[in-house]
Every structure is written in structure tokens, then in C-alpha cells.
Design an enzyme around this catalytic site. Structure first.
Site, PDB file in Angstrom:
ATOM      1  N   ASP A  67       0.770  -1.078  -0.046  1.00 53.94           N
ATOM      2  CA  ASP A  67       0.017  -0.232   0.071  1.00 53.94           C
ATOM      3  C   ASP A  67       1.005   1.230  -0.166  1.00 53.94           C
ATOM      4  O   ASP A  67       0.603   2.065   0.669  1.00 53.94           O
ATOM      5  CB  ASP A  67      -0.859  -0.035   1.279  1.00 53.94           C
ATOM      6  CG  ASP A  67      -2.147   1.160   1.082  1.00 53.94           C
ATOM      7  OD1 ASP A  67      -2.408   1.237  -0.179  1.00 53.94           O
ATOM      8  OD2 ASP A  67      -2.537   1.496   2.126  1.00 53.94           O
ATOM      9  N   HIS A  68       1.825   1.315  -0.689  1.00 49.25           N
ATOM     10  CA  HIS A  68       2.820   2.361  -0.972  1.00 49.25           C
ATOM     11  C   HIS A  68       2.201   3.582  -1.145  1.00 49.25           C
ATOM     12  O   HIS A  68       1.705   3.712  -2.389  1.00 49.25           O
ATOM     13  CB  HIS A  68       3.906   1.803  -1.876  1.00 49.25           C
ATOM     14  CG  HIS A  68       4.959   2.899  -2.242  1.00 49.25           C
ATOM     15  ND1 HIS A  68       6.081   3.101  -1.411  1.00 49.25           N
ATOM     16  CD2 HIS A  68       5.208   3.965  -3.335  1.00 49.25           C
ATOM     17  CE1 HIS A  68       6.863   4.046  -1.749  1.00 49.25           C
ATOM     18  NE2 HIS A  68       6.261   4.411  -3.000  1.00 49.25           N
TER      19      HIS A  68
END
Length: 434
Positions: free
Chosen positions: A314-315
Site C-alpha cells: 500500500d505504498h
């Protein structure tokens, strides 16, 4: 004379792990023409073909490259936060060989031309593979279904409105039915926007900090609705991020009923809890929020048993101006693609998850869900590979990370698991000199 980047490469003295089968062995692996030509205990340095490069792994793990199913790459429209060049460099250093980019661009990835732009930019500037997700609804507004068929033809691998949860059940039903007809994967962020008006997990800790909370039910009610719509439509469905036992119960029942559903969890929710927020640490302000320790343990157990399918980074890069603010005003999100594997090694070293299972959730299982060739250590498979030492320690220094932003939740943390070599389609894109 420079080495031919596409010359055969022979890895020897490696701990080979194929997460697709769970098989682990000692031996070597030969790469030729961008694919795995051979592997096994009989491959030694004297087996190298003429002109091949020989890499002595010295007992390090050799495994398929990671596939991150949810990462923000910044282009188009948010290059001040990240670019495809910087995101893929971070990915290569962290052992990620395929980035699945979200549709949260400006403009939204809801037009075939935007999908084509992302693919061309990745080809020209990226170090690893970039596969774009397209928006499920136009403008990610949850009102009108996007042109799923055309977007899929352009190269979109899944359909996702990012952190925009679709309120309208009829729109969601129509989107699922439309996606089903194309065999497309619907990815959804399961959080009721009306219930999720807070800034951290609802509970005693939020009360002590004086912050508004987000209840677990905000996630569960949307997931429950979606699972009923999956039963109604037969669409392939992936819950992007689950964080609570309420959601795990619903997911377990859906899988037991044979519904075509899968689910992801972020590395942050597996390794951190709400207490890590401490004295208002905004780098740990995440969407969905970090939960109670008991919820974290339940997620880890669900991962170990295979109920949770994939781990994502979930950069989500955020610049200083949006994070160096009071907690309630700071933006949600954290970077994570570069530290995803090393943070995951915490679960291995604690004995909660086996290394093959961790790697499966980061490589072979995402490949299966997306229909990719990657993610397996087998003859003929693409040579997307990583070599890493699962025990080598390092301290996370934000200034040494390769993202354009520094909002890591692991600032100053001691992690283990240094990636020494990353190979994509037979080309080495990251290497630490011996």
C-alpha cells in the site's frame, strides 16, 4: 569490456524456495533468454554455459521476485510525490519485480489512453514491471461504470477505485456484472465513508489521545454487502485491505461457500498496531487505520493459514507538507514498497509465518489472482528473481530510501532481510557488490 546484460546467468550455492509449491532445496539456477532454463542441486559453477556469469549466492535465498498488488506510482499528475522511475527503483531495491499501480492518478486511470501512458512510461523509465489497475467507475466517483472492456484491452490488469469506496449498491452490482462478462477482477476498498470519519482505530487508545475513531464495522458492513453481491453476480472479487476479525469471519464464510473471492492485507497491519502511533506519529496514520494488537495477531494467523491471500505494501508517498501536521490534519498513507519484504521477515523470525508462506503471499498468490506467469521458481518461468539474506540486519534510515518521500512507518526500526540481487526478465536491475 561490459558484460552483456542478457547473457546467461548461473546462480549457485543458493537456498531455492518456490512459493508456488512450497518446495525448498539447495542448489543452483540457470537463467537464459530471460527465463529460468534449469534449476536443481546438480547446477554447480562447472555447469555454466560459455559466456555465462556465475553468481555465488553463498547460502542466500533465491526466490521469485515479489509482486506488490497495490502501490501508488505518482504518474500521471502527482510526480512531486513519486514517479515511475523512483517507485520502481525503490521496488528493485526491496525485491519487488512487479508493481501493480493503483488508479489514483490525476487524471484517474479511467481511459485507455491513460493506461497506455502508464505502460509507456514504465517501459521507458521503470526498472521493474509496472501493471496498471484502472478505475472501476469514471473519475473514481462511484457513479458511472468505467469502460472495463476497453480498459482491459489497453492493458489494465484489474479494476479499483483506490481509497474511494463505492456507496451505491446498485452501481456496485452493475460493475460486478459488467466485469464478470469480461473475466475482469474487481478490487474494492471496503470502508463505509459515512462511518469512517475518524482518524485512527476507534477504542480506548483513541479516547486517550483525544482523536476521533474509525470502527471495525466501517469495514465489515461494506465487505458483507460486497460478498452478497458476489454471490448474486458471480464476479471475481478481491478485498483490497482487510484489518479486522469481523471481516475475516465474513471472508472465511464466503470462501467456504465457494465464492470467487480473495483478500489482501498490508505489511503495516501485519507488523504494527495502534499503540505504535505513540505520541501522535503521523507516519502511522493509515487508511484503514492500524488496529488493536489482538486484531493484528488474528490477521497474522489468517495469513499463515491461507485465509488472507496476499500482502501488499500500500505504498502511498506523502510529502512533508501533508505529514508534518497535527495528527488529525495530516494526510493518510505511508511508503512501504522498499521495506515490505524486510518488515515481513519479522513474522518469519517470530515463528508466526513460514518463509515459503510469506513469499507466496508476496509472489505466487498475486500472480495466480492476476493471471501472471511470474511468481514461481520453475523451468520456463520468467526470470524475475531475488536473492536475499533473510538474517542480515539493517536500520531503516529514511534518507537512504529511494522513494521521493520519506513517510515510512519503520523510521529507525531494526529489520532483517537484505536484498542483494534483483533480476527482471533476466536483467539484473539491483545488485549489492559482494
Amino acid at each position: 569490456m561490459a558484460t552483456d546484460p542478457l547473457a546467461p546467468t548461473l546462480f549457485v550455492n543458493a537456498r531455492l524456495i518456490d512459493p508456488a509449491t512450497g518446495v525448498e532445496s539447495q542448489g543452483g539456477l540457470l537463467v537464459s533468454n530471460g527465463r529460468i532454463a534449469d534449476l536443481g542441486p546438480g547446477l554447480r559453477p562447472d555447469a555454466a554455459p560459455e559466456g555465462a556469469r556465475v553468481v555465488d549466492c553463498r547460502g542466500d535465498v533465491l526466490a521469485p521476485g515479489l509482486i506488490d498488488m497495490q502501490a501508488f506510482v505518482g504518474e500521471p499528475g502527482a510526480e512531486h510525490r513519486e514517479t515511475i522511475a523512483s517507485a520502481t527503483l525503490s521496488a528493485a531495491v526491496g525485491g519487488v519485480t512487479t508493481l501493480v499501480s493503483t488508479s489514483a492518478a490525476f487524471p484517474a486511470v479511467d481511459d485507455p489512453a491513460v493506461v497506455d501512458f502508464v505502460l509507456r512510461r514504465a517501459r521507458d523509465t521503470g526498472k521493474v514491471r509496472v501493471l496498471p489497475m484502472a478505475a472501476l467507475t469514471k473519475g473514481r466517483e462511484g457513479k458511472e461504470i468505467a469502460e472495463i472492456g476497453l480498459l482491459q484491452q489497453a492493458g489494465a490488469v484489474a479494476f479499483f477505485d483506490g481509497a474511494h469506496s463505492i456507496r451505491n449498491a446498485l452501481v456496485m452490482r452493475r460493475a460486478m456484472s459488467y466485469a464478470r462478462d469480461f473475466g475482469a477482477l474487481v478490487v474494492h476498498f471496503t470502508q463505509d465513508p459515512d462511518l469512517a470519519g475518524g482518524v485512527m482505530n476507534e477504542g480506548e487508545f483513541a479516547l486517550r489521545l483525544g482523536l476521533s475513531g474509525i470502527p471495525r464495522e466501517a469495514e465489515a458492513v461494506v465487505l458483507d454487502r460486497d460478498l452478497r453481491l458476489v454471490a448474486l453476480t458471480g464476479a471475481r472479487y478481491h478485498a483490497a485491505i482487510l484489518t479486522s476479525t469481523l471481516s475475516l469471519e465474513s471472508l472465511s464464510a464466503a470462501k467456504a461457500a465457494g465464492l470467487p473471492v480473495t483478500a489482501g492485507v498490508t505489511i503495516n497491519h501485519l507488523t504494527l498496531n495502534e499503540s505504535d502511533i505513540g505520541d501522535y506519529r503521523t507516519f502511522l496514520k493509515l487508511r484503514p487505520p492500524l488496529r488493536h494488537e489482538e486484531e493484528r495477531k488474528a490477521l497474522v494467523a489468517a495469513l499463515a493459514e491461507g485465509l488472507i491471500d496476499v500482502i501488499v505494501s500500500d505504498h502511498d508517498p506523502q510529502d512533508v507538507e501533508t505529514k508534518r501536521l497535527p495528527f488529525a490534519e495530516a494526510e493518510f498513507g505511508a511508503i512501504g514498497v522498499e521495506t515490505m519484504l524486510a518488515a515481513g521477515m519479522r513474522l518469519v523470525h517470530s515463528g508466526d509465518v513460514s518463509l515459503p508462506r510469506l513469499l507466496a503471499a508476496m509472489s505466487s498468490r498475486p500472480a495466480e489472482i492476476l493471471g501472471l506467469e511470474q511468481g514461481r521458481l520453475q523451468k520456463g518461468a520468467p526470470a524475475d528473481l531475488i536473492r536475499f539474506d533473510p538474517d542480515e540486519p539493517f536500520v531503516v534510515d529514511p534518507d537512504l530510501l529511494h522513494s521521493r518521500c520519506r513517510n515510512t512507518p519503520f523510521d529507525g526500526a531494526l529489520l532483517q532481510g537484505v536484498v542483494k540481487t534483483t533480476m527482471v526478465a533476466g536483467r539484473i536491475v539491483h545488485e549489492i557488490a559482494p
